[in-house]
Design a protein around this motif. Structure first.
Motif, mmCIF file in Angstrom:
data_model
loop_
_atom_site.group_PDB
_atom_site.id
_atom_site.type_symbol
_atom_site.label_atom_id
_atom_site.label_comp_id
_atom_site.label_asym_id
_atom_site.label_seq_id
_atom_site.Cartn_x
_atom_site.Cartn_y
_atom_site.Cartn_z
ATOM 1 N N LEU A 45 0.778 -1.337 -0.097
ATOM 2 C CA LEU A 45 -0.069 -0.033 -0.003
ATOM 3 C C LEU A 45 0.728 1.322 0.061
ATOM 4 C CD1 LEU A 45 -2.757 -1.103 2.668
ATOM 5 C CD2 LEU A 45 -3.098 -0.900 0.230
ATOM 6 N N MET A 46 1.939 1.091 0.606
ATOM 7 C CA MET A 46 2.903 2.199 0.699
ATOM 8 C C MET A 46 3.893 2.172 -0.265
ATOM 9 S SD MET A 46 3.799 2.981 4.983
ATOM 10 C CE MET A 46 4.352 1.492 5.011
ATOM 11 N N GLY A 47 3.996 1.268 -1.084
ATOM 12 C CA GLY A 47 5.018 1.234 -2.250
ATOM 13 C C GLY A 47 6.417 1.163 -1.764
ATOM 14 N N ILE A 48 6.677 0.659 -0.686
ATOM 15 C CA ILE A 48 7.980 0.486 0.023
ATOM 16 C C ILE A 48 8.401 -1.038 0.035
ATOM 17 C CG2 ILE A 48 9.440 1.184 1.818
ATOM 18 C CD1 ILE A 48 7.589 3.636 2.153
ATOM 19 N N ALA A 49 9.465 -1.255 -0.165
ATOM 20 C CA ALA A 49 9.815 -2.760 -0.023
ATOM 21 C C ALA A 49 10.055 -3.002 1.633
ATOM 22 C CB ALA A 49 11.445 -3.110 -0.411
ATOM 23 N N PRO A 50 9.666 -4.499 2.003
ATOM 24 C CA PRO A 50 9.790 -4.755 3.236
ATOM 25 C C PRO A 50 11.116 -4.529 4.020
ATOM 26 C CG PRO A 50 8.480 -6.360 1.951
ATOM 27 C CD PRO A 50 9.174 -5.377 1.095
#
Length: 215
Positions: free
Chosen positions: A154-159
């Motif tokens: 949802l945030m468009g950021i890699a874990p």
């Protein structure tokens, strides 16, 4: 590695929600009943509704009136949200600092999403959280990694660019399974000595200590 986002558990980590849950339990107890033990409610809050109903009302899931009582409890709680719930001391300042750095933050909780949304609204945070993932958002909830991975999408950021902060062993388990560091808090609903045994990547005595883990 520089972190690009922070995800928080809600109950016990971002906010102290136990007082409103205790009020909801008291609404279902017979008139004249003694107050529920605040510390025992705090600990049960970390586990969930089953533990709260067991602690406050002596109910088990296999009892005939369990589902009806559970529904009544959640209805009372929804009505009471915001009565006594408050952000944990120092947490708003940490959120301010994250936003000043341009770092998004979100909430991943096992609380039903609609109730979590009401808590955030009561705290004035619903417009600030980049994402909210509840215990019923997906088919599986924590300690499975699915909710954390969904929040990252949802945030468009890699874990591996995120960090998760929680007050339960399942929070740390979920974070590691999702491939991100998990920080335990000493100000949540679990005793600090217990939190130290979870294998977390750090233990926060205060919310402000989170900022040092982001560089």
């Amino acid at each position: 590695m520089t972190r690009e986002a922070v995800l928080f558990d809600l109950d016990g980590t971002l906010a102290n929600t136990a007082p409103d849950l205790a009020l909801a339990l008291m609404a279902l107890r017979p008139p004249g009943s003694p107050p529920v033990d605040p510390e025992r409610v705090r600990r049960a809050t970390a586990v969930g509704t089953v533990a709260l109903l067991r602690e406050g009302l002596g109910l088990e899931p296999d009892m005939a009136d369990y589902e009806a009582t559970r529904a009544a409890f959640l209805a009372h709680y929804q009505r009471l949200i915001g009565t006594a719930t408050e952000p944990n001391a120092g947490m708003i300042e940490v959120l301010d600092a994250l936003e000043a750095r341009g770092l998004p933050w979100g909430v991943v909780t096992n609380k039903p999403e609609h109730l979590a949304a009401r808590v955030l609204a009561a705290l004035g945070l619903n417009g600030r959280a980049r994402c909210l993932v509840g215990g019923d958002t997906l088919a599986r909830r924590k300690p499975y990694p699915d909710p954390l991975l969904h929040a990252c999408r949802l945030m468009g950021i890699a874990p591996d660019r995120c960090i998760y902060v929680g007050d339960d062993e399942g929070d740390i388990e979920a974070a590691h399974a999702a491939g991100m560091p998990g920080l335990a808090v000493a100000f949540g609903y679990a005793p600090p000595d217990e939190a130290r045994r979870w294998g977390a990547d750090g233990l926060l005595i205060t919310p402000a200590e989170l900022l040092a883990f982001l560089d």
